[in-house]
Motif scaffolding. Structure first.
Motif: not given
Length: 508
Positions: A116-125
């Protein structure tokens, strides 16, 4: 005494009975009194019930209206928005709760291998503002039914879409490493002991375009856990080991050979398994498939009549065209028809061989194949060649990358006469002669030279010629008929160093 006793007894048993009418009146009076008492008790009970009922109704009314008043300004119990429990929350509290529930800690992308890879919401506004819509939902609630909300659940879904920077998310996804193993079909492979089946491979490398589109579409729906397998982001094998099992025995019995084409710096293998795919009903080979294979080799490896990148001695990298003449030029040129015929012979014999394609050969015996040691994945000139800068009237000869000879004392074709101007291009030294007599094609002149190295069938070559001067701008008005004139001692030195087949690059 006895008479007196009897007389007294007679007096005690006197007649006290009353008549029936009197008895009825007495009974009626008694019954009336009982009935009146009962009615009085009933009236009293009703009065109590009425008083109690009124009191109860008043109490219930007080509770109901009190509860109604208390519920105002808040969502009713058992109220859910987007799955978040907003019971007894005001608009601001409910909006904050829904936003907290609907803005994920991260978008989780599940790969085929389970990682699994997790992307923070702040990284794409990523943001989700539903305050206004929560207010609209609140205004649609009927608080008069507050009591029933304790027994019934109410569910609402907002229509507001999340907001995020699609470009940032796409960039984030494309810059992430998504596996290293490509999907492969099962195949028949030739090994030391014959053919065997190499199993199919389910690769972990997704189609990055599909991946980006799928993750973006799911994010737009508010789905924050994305399974790439479910999204069809991977390519599955199309041929499986089970599909090939029936061919294995045939291959090992009839097609257990490899035909290897040698291109000097690399080889191409045609296995029996590949030939097996060319079989037609009846056991014959589909010639069109053989032709297609030969065409693919020619298109990949032929260099005749192609443009080339060349790093000059003094002028940096240039692109060289083949040259204006089509005969005698430099490079490899496959004779496709003859190569097909030879390949059919190899297939018919069913033996492992290492061969070359058949190259085009002229009636004169000239074969279109370049300088063997020059061939590589980067080109066909290599690091052994003659370089001629026609504008500078300068020549260099490099052998294995080392400068072995150079001179600025040459005279090329007369530049002011298009018929005599030396054509630029890529050639090769394909003949070497001594004590050679040169003759013009139209018979207008003959000339003898001690050393001659021909580079084209039209007669252009390097040779000695006695002149009063060499180099400079002589070629502009007093140049040769197209050849490269040189001093005798210099052309002798070059002649003795250069092999036949050496590439020759000439440019202005």
């Amino acid at each position: 005494m006895e008479d007196l006793k009897e007389k007294n007894q007679s007096a005690d048993t006197g007649d006290y009975s009353i008549d029936s009418e009197t008895a009825s009146l007495i009974s009626a009076a008694i019954a009336g009194k009982k009935e009146a008492a009962a009615k009085a008790r009933l009236r009293h009970k009703k009065k109590i019930i009425i008083i109690a009922s009124v009191a109860a109704v008043a109490a219930l009314a007080a509770i109901y209206f009190g509860g109604w008043a208390a519920s105002m300004g808040k969502f009713l119990p058992n109220t859910y928005i987007n799955g978040a429990d907003v019971s007894k929350k005001n608009i601001s509290e409910a909006a904050a709760l829904v936003q907290a529930e609907c803005v994920p800690k991260g978008i989780t992308v599940i790969e085929r291998n389970g990682e699994e890879k997790v992307f923070s919401p702040s990284d794409f506004d990523y943001s989700y503002d539903v305050f206004g819509e929560i207010g609209e939902i609140y205004r649609s609630v009927s608080h008069s039914g507050w009591l029933f909300s304790y027994f019934n659940e109410s569910y609402y879904e907002t229509e507001t879409k999340p907001s995020y920077d699609e470009t940032k998310l796409k960039r984030l996804l494309t810059r992430t490493s998504w596996g290293s193993t490509a999907t492969e079909d099962a195949k028949l492979v030739h090994g030391e002991n014959g053919y065997y089946i190499k199993d199919e491979v389910y690769g972990d490398k997704p189609d990055e375009k599909k991946l980006a589109e799928y993750v973006l579409s799911e994010a737009a729906k508010g789905n924050f856990t994305v399974d790439l397998e479910e999204g069809g982001c991977y390519e599955d094998p199309k041929i499986f080991a089970a599909d090939l099992e029936g061919n294995l025995d045939d291959l090992n019995n009839k097609f257990n050979y490899v035909i290897t084409y040698d291109f000097g710096y690399t080889t191409e293998e045609l296995t029996g398994a590949m030939v097996y795919e060319w079989m037609q009903d009846g056991g014959t080979i589909d010639r069109s498939k053989v032709e297609k294979y030969v065409d693919s080799l020619a298109e990949k490896y032929d260099t005749f009549m192609t443009a080339r990148k060349f790093k000059t001695t003094n002028r940096g990298e240039i692109t060289m065209s083949q040259g204006r003449y089509s005969t005698g030029q430099y490079g490899w040129w496959t004779d496709r028809e003859k190569t097909v015929e030879k390949l059919l012979e190899y297939i018919d014999k069913g033996e492992s061989v290492t061969v070359e394609p058949v190259y085009v050969q002229l009636d004169t015996g000239y074969t279109y194949r370049g300088f063997d040691s020059a061939r590589s994945a980067d080109g066909d000139i290599g690091n052994t060649y003659i370089e001629v800068d026609l504008s500078a009237q300068h020549m260099w000869y490099y052998q294995n990358g080392e400068l072995k000879f150079e001179t600025g004392q040459i005279v090329s074709g007369k530049a002011s006469d298009p018929k005599r101007k030396t054509p630029e291009g890529v050639y090769s030294v394909y003949t070497k002669s001594t004590n050679y007599t040169m003759r013009a094609a139209d018979g207008s002149y003959t000339a003898k030279c001690a050393y001659f190295m021909r580079i084209s069938f039209e007669g252009i070559g390097f040779h000695d010629l006695s002149r009063s001067a060499y180099g400079g701008n002589i070629y502009l008005t007093n140049g040769s008929h197209g050849c490269i004139n040189m001093k005798k001692d210099e052309v002798k030195t070059l002649y003795e160093m250069v092999e036949r087949g050496t590439p020759v690059i000439m440019y202005y």
